[in-house]
Scaffold this motif. Structure first.
Motif, PDB file in Angstrom:
ATOM      1  N   LEU A 118       0.851  -1.174   0.000  1.00  0.00           N
ATOM      2  CA  LEU A 118       0.000   0.000   0.000  1.00  0.00           C
ATOM      3  C   LEU A 118       0.891   1.229   0.000  1.00  0.00           C
ATOM      4  N   LYS A 119       0.533   2.205  -0.816  1.00  0.00           N
ATOM      5  CA  LYS A 119       1.297   3.449  -0.887  1.00  0.00           C
ATOM      6  C   LYS A 119       0.381   4.598  -0.485  1.00  0.00           C
ATOM      7  N   LEU A 120       0.798   5.319   0.537  1.00  0.00           N
ATOM      8  CA  LEU A 120       0.122   6.564   0.875  1.00  0.00           C
ATOM      9  C   LEU A 120       0.827   7.641   0.065  1.00  0.00           C
ATOM     10  N   ASP A 121       0.267   7.922  -1.115  1.00  0.00           N
ATOM     11  CA  ASP A 121       0.868   8.928  -1.991  1.00  0.00           C
ATOM     12  C   ASP A 121       0.893  10.271  -1.269  1.00  0.00           C
ATOM     13  N   THR A 122      -0.243  10.610  -0.669  1.00  0.00           N
ATOM     14  CA  THR A 122      -0.328  11.851   0.098  1.00  0.00           C
ATOM     15  C   THR A 122      -1.372  11.705   1.197  1.00  0.00           C
ATOM     16  N   LEU A 123      -0.895  11.706   2.424  1.00  0.00           N
ATOM     17  CA  LEU A 123      -1.747  11.795   3.610  1.00  0.00           C
ATOM     18  C   LEU A 123      -1.139  12.904   4.455  1.00  0.00           C
ATOM     19  N   ARG A 131      -4.439  10.960  -1.612  1.00  0.00           N
ATOM     20  CA  ARG A 131      -4.262   9.952  -2.660  1.00  0.00           C
ATOM     21  C   ARG A 131      -3.570   8.733  -2.070  1.00  0.00           C
ATOM     22  N   TRP A 132      -4.018   7.541  -2.503  1.00  0.00           N
ATOM     23  CA  TRP A 132      -3.388   6.298  -2.076  1.00  0.00           C
ATOM     24  C   TRP A 132      -3.477   5.276  -3.189  1.00  0.00           C
ATOM     25  N   THR A 133      -2.584   4.281  -3.121  1.00  0.00           N
ATOM     26  CA  THR A 133      -2.480   3.251  -4.155  1.00  0.00           C
ATOM     27  C   THR A 133      -2.370   1.897  -3.482  1.00  0.00           C
ATOM     28  N   LEU A 179      -9.502   1.047   3.221  1.00  0.00           N
ATOM     29  CA  LEU A 179      -8.492   1.739   4.005  1.00  0.00           C
ATOM     30  C   LEU A 179      -9.218   2.596   5.027  1.00  0.00           C
ATOM     31  N   LEU A 235      -6.613  12.822   3.594  1.00  0.00           N
ATOM     32  CA  LEU A 235      -6.169  11.720   2.750  1.00  0.00           C
ATOM     33  C   LEU A 235      -6.403  12.180   1.322  1.00  0.00           C
ATOM     34  N   ASN A 285       4.475   9.543  -0.532  1.00  0.00           N
ATOM     35  CA  ASN A 285       5.099   8.422  -1.232  1.00  0.00           C
ATOM     36  C   ASN A 285       5.623   7.398  -0.219  1.00  0.00           C
TER      37      ASN A 285
END
Length: 167
Positions: A56-61, A157-159, A142, A155, A99
């Motif tokens: 899991l990637k927290l692109d931006t939190l 963006r996430w992947t 999530l 939150l 990231n």
């Protein structure tokens, strides 16, 4: 003498998993003592796609006090929930998670670093609990919880990246 010999040809097929990623841009607020939920769905996928690894990637939190954040991931198919972040990063004011990749094969645990979090880390609990489940029509939820008062976040963006074998 008559010698009979039998030759057998073996073919080895190196199995390489297929990986799929779903990216969500959501801009959901994370507020005091509240939990923010977001769902990623893997559909349609091959019927027999079986999970072998997940990250899991927290692109931006963004969060003003990242050590208040508790993040979990739940599979709706298996009912399993895994805690990925549990108030990590020390009691420091910060920016959040950018990231930030959570992956079982990482060398540094998320609890061993301070915010802002950027890089690849081992989650609080291993994510292999999702392995061997079937991916088709599976949804992952999530949950980002702000576990304290006086700060908030977003939150953005996430992947979710899932690798599987089509058995």
């Amino acid at each position: 003498g008559n010698t009979n010999s039998v030759s057998t040809l073996y073919r080895y097929h190196l199995a390489v998993p297929v990986c799929a990623s779903v990216i969500r841009s959501v801009n959901k607020p994370v507020t005091d003592f509240q939990t923010t939920y977001d769902t990623i769905s893997f559909s349609p996928m091959p019927t027999n796609a079986q999970v072998v690894s997940i990250s899991l990637k927290l692109d931006t939190l963004i969060h003003t006090w990242p050590s208040d954040v508790i993040a979990t991931l739940t599979s709706t198919t298996t009912g399993r929930t895994d805690t990925l972040i549990n108030r990590s990063g020390g009691n420091l004011l910060g920016d959040g998670f950018f990231n930030t990749v959570l992956n079982d094969s990482a060398s540094k645990p998320i609890d061993s670093v301070y915010n802002p979090f950027t890089g690849t880390y081992k989650p609080y609990n291993p994510m292999y609990v999702f392995n061997q489940s079937y991916l088709n029509n599976q949804k992952f939820i999530l949950a980002i919880r702000d576990a304290a008062n006086g700060d908030n976040g977003t939150l953005k963006r996430w992947t979710l990246n899932v690798c599987y074998f089509d058995v």
